[in-house]
Design a protein around this motif. Structure first.
Motif, PDB file in Angstrom:
ATOM      1  N   VAL A 142      -2.230  -2.149  -5.950  1.00 11.88           N
ATOM      2  CA  VAL A 142      -2.631  -2.383  -4.556  1.00 11.88           C
ATOM      3  C   VAL A 142      -1.850  -1.467  -3.619  1.00 11.88           C
ATOM      4  O   VAL A 142      -2.419  -0.864  -2.698  1.00 11.88           O
ATOM      5  N   LYS A 143      -0.552  -1.349  -3.852  1.00 14.45           N
ATOM      6  CA  LYS A 143       0.280  -0.479  -3.022  1.00 14.45           C
ATOM      7  C   LYS A 143      -0.196   0.963  -3.097  1.00 14.45           C
ATOM      8  O   LYS A 143      -0.223   1.678  -2.087  1.00 14.45           O
ATOM      9  N   LYS A 144      -0.578   1.415  -4.299  1.00  9.57           N
ATOM     10  CA  LYS A 144      -1.063   2.787  -4.444  1.00  9.57           C
ATOM     11  C   LYS A 144      -2.380   2.972  -3.698  1.00  9.57           C
ATOM     12  O   LYS A 144      -2.588   3.996  -3.030  1.00  9.57           O
ATOM     13  N   ALA A 145      -3.259   2.002  -3.790  1.00  9.57           N
ATOM     14  CA  ALA A 145      -4.528   2.091  -3.072  1.00  9.57           C
ATOM     15  C   ALA A 145      -4.291   2.206  -1.577  1.00  9.57           C
ATOM     16  O   ALA A 145      -4.971   2.979  -0.882  1.00  9.57           O
ATOM     17  N   ILE A 146      -3.314   1.461  -1.067  1.00  7.81           N
ATOM     18  CA  ILE A 146      -2.994   1.532   0.359  1.00  7.81           C
ATOM     19  C   ILE A 146      -2.540   2.945   0.741  1.00  7.81           C
ATOM     20  O   ILE A 146      -2.926   3.477   1.786  1.00  7.81           O
ATOM     21  N   GLU A 147      -1.740   3.557  -0.111  1.00 10.42           N
ATOM     22  CA  GLU A 147      -1.276   4.925   0.148  1.00 10.42           C
ATOM     23  C   GLU A 147      -2.443   5.902   0.260  1.00 10.42           C
ATOM     24  O   GLU A 147      -2.378   6.880   1.004  1.00 10.42           O
ATOM     25  N   LEU A 148      -3.506   5.637  -0.489  1.00 10.90           N
ATOM     26  CA  LEU A 148      -4.639   6.554  -0.530  1.00 10.90           C
ATOM     27  C   LEU A 148      -5.578   6.377   0.663  1.00 10.90           C
ATOM     28  O   LEU A 148      -6.538   7.125   0.815  1.00 10.90           O
ATOM     29  N   ASP A 149      -5.305   5.378   1.517  1.00  8.93           N
ATOM     30  CA  ASP A 149      -6.049   5.203   2.763  1.00  8.93           C
ATOM     31  C   ASP A 149      -7.553   5.053   2.499  1.00  8.93           C
ATOM     32  O   ASP A 149      -8.374   5.786   3.029  1.00  8.93           O
ATOM     33  N   PHE A 150      -7.906   4.071   1.688  1.00  7.63           N
ATOM     34  CA  PHE A 150      -9.289   3.805   1.323  1.00  7.63           C
ATOM     35  C   PHE A 150     -10.037   3.096   2.457  1.00  7.63           C
ATOM     36  O   PHE A 150      -9.433   2.640   3.437  1.00  7.63           O
ATOM     37  N   ASP A 151     -11.353   2.968   2.289  1.00  4.22           N
ATOM     38  CA  ASP A 151     -12.153   2.136   3.189  1.00  4.22           C
ATOM     39  C   ASP A 151     -12.297   0.723   2.625  1.00  4.22           C
ATOM     40  O   ASP A 151     -12.174  -0.264   3.348  1.00  4.22           O
ATOM     41  N   VAL A 152     -12.602   0.639   1.323  1.00  7.81           N
ATOM     42  CA  VAL A 152     -12.866  -0.648   0.676  1.00  7.81           C
ATOM     43  C   VAL A 152     -12.163  -0.680  -0.679  1.00  7.81           C
ATOM     44  O   VAL A 152     -12.188   0.298  -1.427  1.00  7.81           O
ATOM     45  N   LEU A 153     -11.566  -1.833  -1.008  1.00  7.03           N
ATOM     46  CA  LEU A 153     -10.888  -2.017  -2.282  1.00  7.03           C
ATOM     47  C   LEU A 153     -11.486  -3.206  -3.020  1.00  7.03           C
ATOM     48  O   LEU A 153     -11.708  -4.273  -2.433  1.00  7.03           O
ATOM     49  N   TYR A 154     -11.739  -3.013  -4.319  1.00 13.39           N
ATOM     50  CA  TYR A 154     -12.118  -4.103  -5.221  1.00 13.39           C
ATOM     51  C   TYR A 154     -11.031  -4.201  -6.279  1.00 13.39           C
ATOM     52  O   TYR A 154     -10.864  -3.280  -7.083  1.00 13.39           O
ATOM     53  N   SER A 155     -10.284  -5.312  -6.294  1.00 20.32           N
ATOM     54  CA  SER A 155      -9.119  -5.408  -7.162  1.00 20.32           C
ATOM     55  C   SER A 155      -9.106  -6.723  -7.936  1.00 20.32           C
ATOM     56  O   SER A 155      -9.265  -7.806  -7.364  1.00 20.32           O
ATOM     57  N   PHE A 156      -8.917  -6.621  -9.266  1.00 22.94           N
ATOM     58  CA  PHE A 156      -8.846  -7.783 -10.147  1.00 22.94           C
ATOM     59  C   PHE A 156      -7.445  -8.406 -10.114  1.00 22.94           C
ATOM     60  O   PHE A 156      -6.436  -7.687 -10.118  1.00 22.94           O
ATOM     61  N   HIS A 157      -7.400  -9.743 -10.132  1.00 20.76           N
ATOM     62  CA  HIS A 157      -6.135 -10.470 -10.180  1.00 20.76           C
ATOM     63  C   HIS A 157      -6.350 -11.795 -10.913  1.00 20.76           C
ATOM     64  O   HIS A 157      -7.476 -12.291 -10.995  1.00 20.76           O
ATOM     65  N   MET A 158      -5.256 -12.378 -11.377  1.00 19.02           N
ATOM     66  CA  MET A 158      -5.329 -13.719 -11.932  1.00 19.02           C
ATOM     67  C   MET A 158      -5.682 -14.702 -10.824  1.00 19.02           C
ATOM     68  O   MET A 158      -5.098 -14.662  -9.735  1.00 19.02           O
ATOM     69  N   ALA A 159      -6.607 -15.606 -11.108  1.00 19.93           N
ATOM     70  CA  ALA A 159      -7.025 -16.580 -10.099  1.00 19.93           C
ATOM     71  C   ALA A 159      -5.876 -17.484  -9.673  1.00 19.93           C
ATOM     72  O   ALA A 159      -5.830 -17.948  -8.530  1.00 19.93           O
ATOM     73  N   SER A 160      -4.944 -17.710 -10.571  1.00 22.45           N
ATOM     74  CA  SER A 160      -3.806 -18.594 -10.267  1.00 22.45           C
ATOM     75  C   SER A 160      -2.896 -18.036  -9.180  1.00 22.45           C
ATOM     76  O   SER A 160      -2.087 -18.769  -8.607  1.00 22.45           O
ATOM     77  N   THR A 161      -3.014 -16.750  -8.879  1.00 22.56           N
ATOM     78  CA  THR A 161      -2.164 -16.124  -7.858  1.00 22.56           C
ATOM     79  C   THR A 161      -2.891 -15.966  -6.525  1.00 22.56           C
ATOM     80  O   THR A 161      -2.402 -15.271  -5.632  1.00 22.56           O
ATOM     81  N   GLU A 162      -4.028 -16.614  -6.381  1.00 24.74           N
ATOM     82  CA  GLU A 162      -4.865 -16.397  -5.195  1.00 24.74           C
ATOM     83  C   GLU A 162      -4.126 -16.666  -3.886  1.00 24.74           C
ATOM     84  O   GLU A 162      -4.197 -15.860  -2.940  1.00 24.74           O
ATOM     85  N   GLU A 163      -3.426 -17.780  -3.795  1.00 20.67           N
ATOM     86  CA  GLU A 163      -2.752 -18.119  -2.539  1.00 20.67           C
ATOM     87  C   GLU A 163      -1.711 -17.065  -2.170  1.00 20.67           C
ATOM     88  O   GLU A 163      -1.631 -16.622  -1.012  1.00 20.67           O
ATOM     89  N   PHE A 164      -0.915 -16.639  -3.151  1.00 20.03           N
ATOM     90  CA  PHE A 164       0.070 -15.582  -2.914  1.00 20.03           C
ATOM     91  C   PHE A 164      -0.601 -14.291  -2.479  1.00 20.03           C
ATOM     92  O   PHE A 164      -0.149 -13.612  -1.547  1.00 20.03           O
ATOM     93  N   LEU A 165      -1.703 -13.952  -3.137  1.00 23.17           N
ATOM     94  CA  LEU A 165      -2.392 -12.700  -2.828  1.00 23.17           C
ATOM     95  C   LEU A 165      -2.978 -12.705  -1.420  1.00 23.17           C
ATOM     96  O   LEU A 165      -2.967 -11.669  -0.739  1.00 23.17           O
ATOM     97  N   MET A 166      -3.495 -13.847  -0.988  1.00 26.04           N
ATOM     98  CA  MET A 166      -4.031 -13.934   0.361  1.00 26.04           C
ATOM     99  C   MET A 166      -2.955 -13.561   1.381  1.00 26.04           C
ATOM    100  O   MET A 166      -3.203 -12.816   2.334  1.00 26.04           O
ATOM    101  N   ASP A 167      -1.752 -14.075   1.171  1.00 29.50           N
ATOM    102  CA  ASP A 167      -0.640 -13.756   2.071  1.00 29.50           C
ATOM    103  C   ASP A 167      -0.238 -12.288   1.949  1.00 29.50           C
ATOM    104  O   ASP A 167       0.022 -11.619   2.960  1.00 29.50           O
ATOM    105  N   TYR A 168      -0.190 -11.796   0.711  1.00 29.89           N
ATOM    106  CA  TYR A 168       0.230 -10.409   0.476  1.00 29.89           C
ATOM    107  C   TYR A 168      -0.735  -9.421   1.123  1.00 29.89           C
ATOM    108  O   TYR A 168      -0.322  -8.460   1.786  1.00 29.89           O
ATOM    109  N   TYR A 169      -2.020  -9.646   0.911  1.00 26.45           N
ATOM    110  CA  TYR A 169      -3.010  -8.760   1.512  1.00 26.45           C
ATOM    111  C   TYR A 169      -2.926  -8.808   3.031  1.00 26.45           C
ATOM    112  O   TYR A 169      -3.008  -7.769   3.712  1.00 26.45           O
ATOM    113  N   ASN A 170      -2.763  -9.995   3.584  1.00 28.88           N
ATOM    114  CA  ASN A 170      -2.680 -10.139   5.033  1.00 28.88           C
ATOM    115  C   ASN A 170      -1.461  -9.414   5.594  1.00 28.88           C
ATOM    116  O   ASN A 170      -1.547  -8.733   6.634  1.00 28.88           O
TER     117      ASN A 170
END
Length: 209
Positions: A142-170
């Motif tokens: 995810v950090k690398k994708a941010i460096e590349l200054d994309f428009d849209v990202l589709y990224s796979f993650h474990m569903a159990s980490t969803e709450e953490f990821l919501m905060d991280y992405y935000n």
């Protein structure tokens, strides 16, 4: 090659892409099933994220998202993976399928720099389904994708980490617009596996930067 216009045809094409030839446990190399890849690509196309776009597949493995994007009308499609065996096979498959506008490069994603604008990033990184794999590898992608200054990202993650990821992405100014949920099959390909197959719940986050 003529652009694919039916989801079933896309899935059939992606079924011809082989699994990793020599899977390495440290890289957690589980090939994305064609039914999952075709569904995600079809949804991405319906949202305007593939046709005419420059697509990047980080940790591409044998190239299913890079090749699939090219089949769906991407302007260009580039796959990056650290594993030479995967890259070699991805190149062979794209050649045999007569897929144009697709390229594969062997590189650690941390060392990769793109020389042109990236519109859409797909990534199915090591997301920690095995305790032997270092945790947090998906966030490195995810950090690398941010460096590349994309428009849209589709990224796979474990569903159990969803709450953490919501905060991280935000916290990183990534606006999550869609969440796709899948049961991802983990086949018995490593010595430490005790079951022939098992499913893990994963999410794919679509985020805009």
């Amino acid at each position: 090659m003529k652009k694919i216009t039916r989801k079933k045809h896309l899935e059939m094409k992606l079924q011809s892409i082989p699994t990793h030839p020599k899977p390495k446990v440290g890289l957690e190399q589980y090939t994305t099933p064609s039914v999952i890849a075709s569904d995600l690509l079809w949804n991405a196309a319906s949202l305007g994220d593939i046709e005419g776009k420059n697509v990047l597949d980080l940790g591409c493995g044998t190239g299913i998202f890079a090749i699939g994007s090219a089949l769906m009308g991407a302007n260009s499609s580039l796959g990056i993976d650290i594993d030479s065996d995967s890259i070699d096979l991805a190149g062979e498959v794209s050649y045999n399928l007569n897929v144009g506008n697709v390229e594969f490069i062997q590189s650690d994603i941390c060392d990769f720099n793109c020389s042109y604008e990236v519109n859409t990033v797909f990534q199915n990184p090591p997301f920690g389904s095995q305790r032997k794999v270092d945790s947090g590898q998906d966030l490195k992608f995810v950090k690398k994708a941010i460096e590349l200054d994309f428009d849209v990202l589709y990224s796979f993650h474990m569903a159990s980490t969803e709450e953490f990821l919501m905060d991280y992405y935000n916290e990183n100014n990534l606006d999550i617009t869609h969440i796709f949920r899948y049961e991802f099959p983990i086949p018995k390909i490593y010595d430490f596996h005790t079951k022939e197959n098992r499913n893990v719940n994963v999410i794919v986050l679509r985020a805009e930067f």
